[in-house]
Design a protein around this motif. Structure first.
Motif, short mmCIF file in Angstrom:
data_model
loop_
_atom_site.label_atom_id
_atom_site.label_comp_id
_atom_site.label_asym_id
_atom_site.label_seq_id
_atom_site.Cartn_x
_atom_site.Cartn_y
_atom_site.Cartn_z
N ARG A 133 0.85 -1.19 0.00
CA ARG A 133 0.00 0.00 0.00
C ARG A 133 0.89 1.25 0.00
O ARG A 133 0.92 2.01 0.95
CB ARG A 133 -0.93 -0.04 1.21
N ARG A 134 1.61 1.40 -1.08
CA ARG A 134 2.63 2.45 -1.20
C ARG A 134 2.06 3.85 -1.00
O ARG A 134 2.62 4.65 -0.26
CB ARG A 134 3.34 2.36 -2.54
N ALA A 135 0.96 4.17 -1.67
CA ALA A 135 0.40 5.53 -1.58
C ALA A 135 -0.01 5.85 -0.14
O ALA A 135 0.22 6.97 0.34
CB ALA A 135 -0.80 5.68 -2.51
N ALA A 136 -0.57 4.89 0.55
CA ALA A 136 -0.97 5.10 1.94
C ALA A 136 0.26 5.28 2.82
O ALA A 136 0.26 6.11 3.75
CB ALA A 136 -1.82 3.93 2.43
N ALA A 137 1.31 4.52 2.55
CA ALA A 137 2.56 4.66 3.32
C ALA A 137 3.15 6.05 3.11
O ALA A 137 3.59 6.71 4.08
CB ALA A 137 3.56 3.58 2.90
N ILE A 138 3.17 6.50 1.89
CA ILE A 138 3.70 7.83 1.57
C ILE A 138 2.85 8.91 2.24
O ILE A 138 3.37 9.91 2.74
CB ILE A 138 3.81 8.02 0.05
N ALA A 139 1.54 8.70 2.29
CA ALA A 139 0.66 9.66 2.97
C ALA A 139 1.04 9.80 4.44
O ALA A 139 1.02 10.91 5.00
CB ALA A 139 -0.80 9.24 2.82
N ASP A 140 1.40 8.69 5.09
CA ASP A 140 1.86 8.76 6.49
C ASP A 140 3.15 9.56 6.59
O ASP A 140 3.31 10.39 7.49
CB ASP A 140 2.06 7.36 7.08
N PHE A 144 4.13 13.33 8.56
CA PHE A 144 5.28 13.72 9.38
C PHE A 144 5.92 15.01 8.86
O PHE A 144 6.26 15.91 9.63
CB PHE A 144 6.35 12.62 9.41
N LEU A 145 6.09 15.07 7.55
CA LEU A 145 6.73 16.25 6.95
C LEU A 145 5.87 17.50 7.13
O LEU A 145 6.40 18.60 7.30
CB LEU A 145 7.02 15.99 5.47
N GLU A 146 4.57 17.34 7.13
CA GLU A 146 3.67 18.47 7.32
C GLU A 146 3.60 18.92 8.78
O GLU A 146 3.64 20.10 9.09
CB GLU A 146 2.27 18.10 6.84
N HIS A 147 3.51 17.96 9.71
CA HIS A 147 3.31 18.28 11.13
C HIS A 147 4.61 18.46 11.91
O HIS A 147 4.59 19.03 13.00
CB HIS A 147 2.43 17.22 11.79
N ALA A 150 8.15 16.90 17.17
CA ALA A 150 9.43 17.12 17.86
C ALA A 150 10.21 15.82 17.98
O ALA A 150 9.64 14.74 18.19
CB ALA A 150 9.18 17.71 19.24
N GLY A 151 11.52 15.92 17.83
CA GLY A 151 12.41 14.78 18.02
C GLY A 151 12.49 13.83 16.84
O GLY A 151 13.11 12.78 16.93
N LEU A 152 11.86 14.17 15.75
CA LEU A 152 11.86 13.30 14.58
C LEU A 152 12.88 13.80 13.56
O LEU A 152 12.98 15.00 13.32
CB LEU A 152 10.46 13.29 13.96
N ASP A 153 13.62 12.89 12.97
CA ASP A 153 14.61 13.23 11.95
C ASP A 153 13.89 13.33 10.61
O ASP A 153 13.65 12.33 9.93
CB ASP A 153 15.69 12.15 11.93
N LEU A 154 13.54 14.54 10.23
CA LEU A 154 12.78 14.75 9.00
C LEU A 154 13.57 14.40 7.75
O LEU A 154 12.99 14.00 6.74
CB LEU A 154 12.26 16.19 8.94
N ASP A 155 14.90 14.53 7.82
CA ASP A 155 15.72 14.10 6.68
C ASP A 155 15.56 12.60 6.46
O ASP A 155 15.47 12.14 5.31
CB ASP A 155 17.19 14.46 6.91
#
Length: 166
Positions: A133-140, A144-147, A150-155
């Motif tokens: 379910r690639r599109a759904a995975a990318i949506a998740d 992350f990139l939108e919200h 804190a503490g998440l490695d966006l790179d």
């Protein structure tokens, strides 16, 4: 699961006009009977309905987790917290059994109940990718990139997204 029996116990109590509340002690779920008058009573539904003093609850928690009981551990928990804890327990069982389909179902439910649950949203992204379910995975990952939690490695999230898009 102690929590499942506790929920059933609380519901039966509610139907006969007895007040019980869930107590989400670390490592073990208890209920508390709250009478109209008098002192409340901790009960371990999973252990035959054993009545527990605070000291007995502290011993039980120490045996299970090695932790020290404090007042915060004995506060009542609301229905949403009970639901999340049950789902996390079920997810844990599915993970131990290697049942990825069940793991995905429980992460879907956990994120539906708490959309800001960063940990399970990340797990869900990976499980979605693994199940095709690639599109759904990318949506998740886009969440992350939108919200930007804190503490998440966006790179690293961007790298994962690129990998999922290939």
């Amino acid at each position: 699961l102690p929590i499942t029996l506790s929920v059933l116990f609380m519901e039966i109590g509610r139907r006969i006009d007895l007040k019980f509340e869930g107590v989400g002690m670390p490592g073990h779920f208890l209920v508390r009977y709250v009478p109209g008058e008098g002192d409340s009573q901790l009960i371990d539904v999973f252990d035959g309905g054993e009545k527990l003093s605070r000291e007995a609850a502290a011993r039980k928690m120490f045996q299970i987790t090695g932790g020290i009981l404090n007042d915060e551990h004995l506060k009542p928990v609301d229905t949403a917290k009970i639901d999340r804890r049950m789902l996390r327990n079920l997810f844990g069982i599915a993970a131990k059994e290697g049942d990825q389909a069940a793991m995905l179902r429980y992460t879907e439910a956990l994120v539906a109940v708490d959309p800001a649950d960063v940990q399970h949203r990340g797990i869900r992204a990976i499980l979605r990718q693994q199940s095709g379910r690639r599109a759904a995975a990318i949506a998740d990952l886009d969440w992350f990139l939108e919200h930007k939690p804190a503490g998440l490695d966006l790179d690293r999230i961007r790298e994962m997204k690129e990998s999922f898009q290939e």
